[in-house]
Design an enzyme around this catalytic site. Sequence first.
Site, PDB file in Angstrom:
ATOM      1  N   GLY A 131       0.862  -1.188   0.000  1.00 30.65           N
ATOM      2  CA  GLY A 131       0.000   0.000   0.000  1.00 30.65           C
ATOM      3  C   GLY A 131       0.887   1.222   0.000  1.00 30.65           C
ATOM      4  CD  GLU A 363      -5.454   9.478  -6.385  1.00 29.85           C
ATOM      5  OE1 GLU A 363      -4.740  10.453  -6.681  1.00 29.85           O
ATOM      6  OE2 GLU A 363      -6.440   9.127  -7.049  1.00 29.85           O
TER       7      GLU A 363
HETATM    8  C1  LIG Z   1     -11.926   3.073  -1.188  1.00 31.79           C
HETATM    9  C2  LIG Z   1     -10.511   2.891  -1.631  1.00 31.79           C
HETATM   10  C3  LIG Z   1     -10.170   3.101  -2.954  1.00 31.79           C
HETATM   11  C4  LIG Z   1      -8.859   2.912  -3.383  1.00 31.79           C
HETATM   12  N1  LIG Z   1      -8.551   3.040  -4.719  1.00 31.79           N
HETATM   13  C5  LIG Z   1      -7.317   2.652  -5.154  1.00 31.79           C
HETATM   14  C6  LIG Z   1      -7.031   2.591  -6.556  1.00 31.79           C
HETATM   15  O1  LIG Z   1      -7.854   2.921  -7.426  1.00 31.79           O
HETATM   16  N2  LIG Z   1      -5.808   2.148  -6.940  1.00 31.79           N
HETATM   17  C7  LIG Z   1      -4.856   1.768  -6.036  1.00 31.79           C
HETATM   18  O2  LIG Z   1      -3.773   1.368  -6.460  1.00 31.79           O
HETATM   19  N3  LIG Z   1      -5.100   1.815  -4.697  1.00 31.79           N
HETATM   20  C8  LIG Z   1      -6.299   2.242  -4.244  1.00 31.79           C
HETATM   21  N4  LIG Z   1      -6.568   2.279  -2.895  1.00 31.79           N
HETATM   22  C9  LIG Z   1      -5.531   1.861  -1.951  1.00 31.79           C
HETATM   23  C10 LIG Z   1      -4.956   3.006  -1.144  1.00 31.79           C
HETATM   24  O3  LIG Z   1      -4.185   3.833  -1.949  1.00 31.79           O
HETATM   25  C11 LIG Z   1      -4.172   2.394   0.033  1.00 31.79           C
HETATM   26  O4  LIG Z   1      -5.133   1.859   0.936  1.00 31.79           O
HETATM   27  C12 LIG Z   1      -3.290   3.397   0.720  1.00 31.79           C
HETATM   28  O5  LIG Z   1      -2.220   3.746  -0.106  1.00 31.79           O
HETATM   29  C13 LIG Z   1      -2.741   2.871   2.052  1.00 31.79           C
HETATM   30  O6  LIG Z   1      -2.185   1.604   1.899  1.00 31.79           O
HETATM   31  P1  LIG Z   1      -2.592   0.421   2.910  1.00 31.79           P
HETATM   32  O7  LIG Z   1      -4.069   0.382   2.959  1.00 31.79           O
HETATM   33  O8  LIG Z   1      -1.877  -0.797   2.519  1.00 31.79           O
HETATM   34  O9  LIG Z   1      -2.086   0.925   4.327  1.00 31.79           O
HETATM   35  P2  LIG Z   1      -0.619   0.741   4.918  1.00 31.79           P
HETATM   36  O10 LIG Z   1       0.390   1.135   3.907  1.00 31.79           O
HETATM   37  O11 LIG Z   1      -0.522  -0.607   5.509  1.00 31.79           O
HETATM   38  O12 LIG Z   1      -0.631   1.827   6.066  1.00 31.79           O
HETATM   39  C14 LIG Z   1      -1.307   1.638   7.314  1.00 31.79           C
HETATM   40  C15 LIG Z   1      -1.056   2.878   8.171  1.00 31.79           C
HETATM   41  O13 LIG Z   1       0.347   3.012   8.428  1.00 31.79           O
HETATM   42  C16 LIG Z   1       0.800   4.276   7.994  1.00 31.79           C
HETATM   43  N5  LIG Z   1       2.175   4.157   7.490  1.00 31.79           N
HETATM   44  C17 LIG Z   1       2.639   3.295   6.549  1.00 31.79           C
HETATM   45  N6  LIG Z   1       3.954   3.488   6.361  1.00 31.79           N
HETATM   46  C18 LIG Z   1       4.328   4.504   7.194  1.00 31.79           C
HETATM   47  C19 LIG Z   1       5.570   5.163   7.461  1.00 31.79           C
HETATM   48  N7  LIG Z   1       6.686   4.864   6.807  1.00 31.79           N
HETATM   49  N8  LIG Z   1       5.578   6.146   8.393  1.00 31.79           N
HETATM   50  C20 LIG Z   1       4.440   6.490   9.042  1.00 31.79           C
HETATM   51  N9  LIG Z   1       3.250   5.902   8.838  1.00 31.79           N
HETATM   52  C21 LIG Z   1       3.195   4.917   7.911  1.00 31.79           C
HETATM   53  C22 LIG Z   1      -0.168   4.703   6.911  1.00 31.79           C
HETATM   54  O14 LIG Z   1      -0.165   6.109   6.724  1.00 31.79           O
HETATM   55  C23 LIG Z   1      -1.470   4.184   7.485  1.00 31.79           C
HETATM   56  O15 LIG Z   1      -1.962   5.078   8.433  1.00 31.79           O
HETATM   57  C24 LIG Z   1      -7.862   2.522  -2.446  1.00 31.79           C
HETATM   58  C25 LIG Z   1      -8.207   2.338  -1.100  1.00 31.79           C
HETATM   59  C26 LIG Z   1      -9.503   2.489  -0.692  1.00 31.79           C
HETATM   60  C27 LIG Z   1      -9.842   2.218   0.768  1.00 31.79           C
END
Ligand SMILES: Cc1cc2nc3c(=O)[nH]c(=O)nc-3n(C[C@H](O)[C@H](O)[C@H](O)COP(=O)(O)OP(=O)(O)OC[C@H]3O[C@@H](n4cnc5c(N)ncnc54)[C@H](O)[C@@H]3O)c2cc1C
Length: 379
Positions: A131, A363
């Site tokens: 993500g 995003e």
């Molecule tokens: C409704 C919806 C639509 C979406 N549409 C798309 C799409 O069209 N295409 C696509 O590719 N993706 C899409 N996404 C995915 C979205 O971009 C990701 O959910 C987002 O980038 C976060 O990734 P993750 O959910 O794996 O969270 P994680 O990366 O696991 O993060 C979990 C938490 O940890 C925090 N975190 C992670 N790393 C760090 C760090 N180094 N330092 C501090 N904090 C950190 C994050 O900010 C977050 O609060 C969508 C998501 C949703 C829910």
Amino acid sequence: MTFQLSEEQLAVQQAARDFAQTELLPGVIERDTTQKFPIELQKKMGTLGFMGMMVDPKYNGGGMDTISYVVAMEEISKVDASASVMMSVNNSLVCWGLEKFGNEDQKERYLKRLATGEVIGAFCLSEPEAGSDATSQRTTAEDKGDYYLLNGTKNWITNGSSASVYLVMCQTDASKKHKGINCLIVERGQPGFVVGKKEDKMGIRGSDTHSLMFTDVKVDKKNRIGEDGFGFSFAMTTLNGGRIGIASQALGISSGAYELALAYAKERKAFGHKLSEHQAIQFKLAEMATKINAARLLVWQAASLKDQKKDFVKAAAMAKLYASQIAQEVTTEAVQIHGGYGYVKEFHVERLMRDAKITQIYEGTSEIQKMVISRELMK
Ligand SMILES: Cc1cc2nc3c(=O)[nH]c(=O)nc-3n(C[C@H](O)[C@H](O)[C@H](O)COP(=O)(O)OP(=O)(O)OC[C@H]3O[C@@H](n4cnc5c(N)ncnc54)[C@H](O)[C@@H]3O)c2cc1C
């Protein structure tokens, strides 16, 4: 420096406002409940020119600037953030990415149809285990000479079941880490490509968010965007632009909630006075309006820098960080001003409050925006 919209930009704003009020508003609660967005409405958005607003007219786009785009996004998001995320992904991730980095053949085959909304696109970066750390791509594209063999799973993909064209990030050479990632254009219906389950979400419930599965999908090399290994750079650059769209979505959700709260405060009476005559409510509205204005200036600044072809990375991240943060605050206060009525669907603000949350997540989460901003500051 001018803070005035041009006549053309005002006309776009009015057209988006009219469309949102007359076509999107009537069914928005039902779409939130049923989690369905009618194809006719999606097509109408294309016919009205909302799906390829910034694309060069030679590829069937509207040839507009980014300011026009964010102004339209704000109006549509005021009413239906599910419609605006579909619009944002198509305009700023798929069309903009293809126009900037695709070759002529790809623009002819895909961009021309995407820009009119005849078909819509999806941007596929996230995976179950990739993500925020998008470098950890597990989806693989094995180089087979003339084609790639694509295998893996993508998660959370907006327009997942309604798209026809998918920009899929995948790892071709893991030894090169992020420099081994490619972006391939995959078409709906290719053998081995399956659309997975639809997510049952807190907000933007009218938009379709799906996982996607690829099993030995053959993708012709002519569908790779850019040179071998360009995919990660493609994704990051495209997301920098996309953030302006999501910032304007957050702005629109806020201004929609604020307008509803203001109108309600002028109607509802308590203790013999309209709510708007109580100073505590006036102060809430004053803070909401100030935050919205500040967010709008950040969004317009980022859009304007992009239009001037200047570096907009920090400005876009700041706009998204701030606009998404105030969207939480403003929508919560809008519900508060509505009292109990704010807690039920009929009055719209509870939906806007639920919709607001996603703008801090997709995003690039707010934490990632802070990383982008601080990286730019330390340069
Ligand atoms: C409704 C919806 C639509 C979406 N549409 C798309 C799409 O069209 N295409 C696509 O590719 N993706 C899409 N996404 C995915 C979205 O971009 C990701 O959910 C987002 O980038 C976060 O990734 P993750 O959910 O794996 O969270 P994680 O990366 O696991 O993060 C979990 C938490 O940890 C925090 N975190 C992670 N790393 C760090 C760090 N180094 N330092 C501090 N904090 C950190 C994050 O900010 C977050 O609060 C969508 C998501 C949703 C829910």
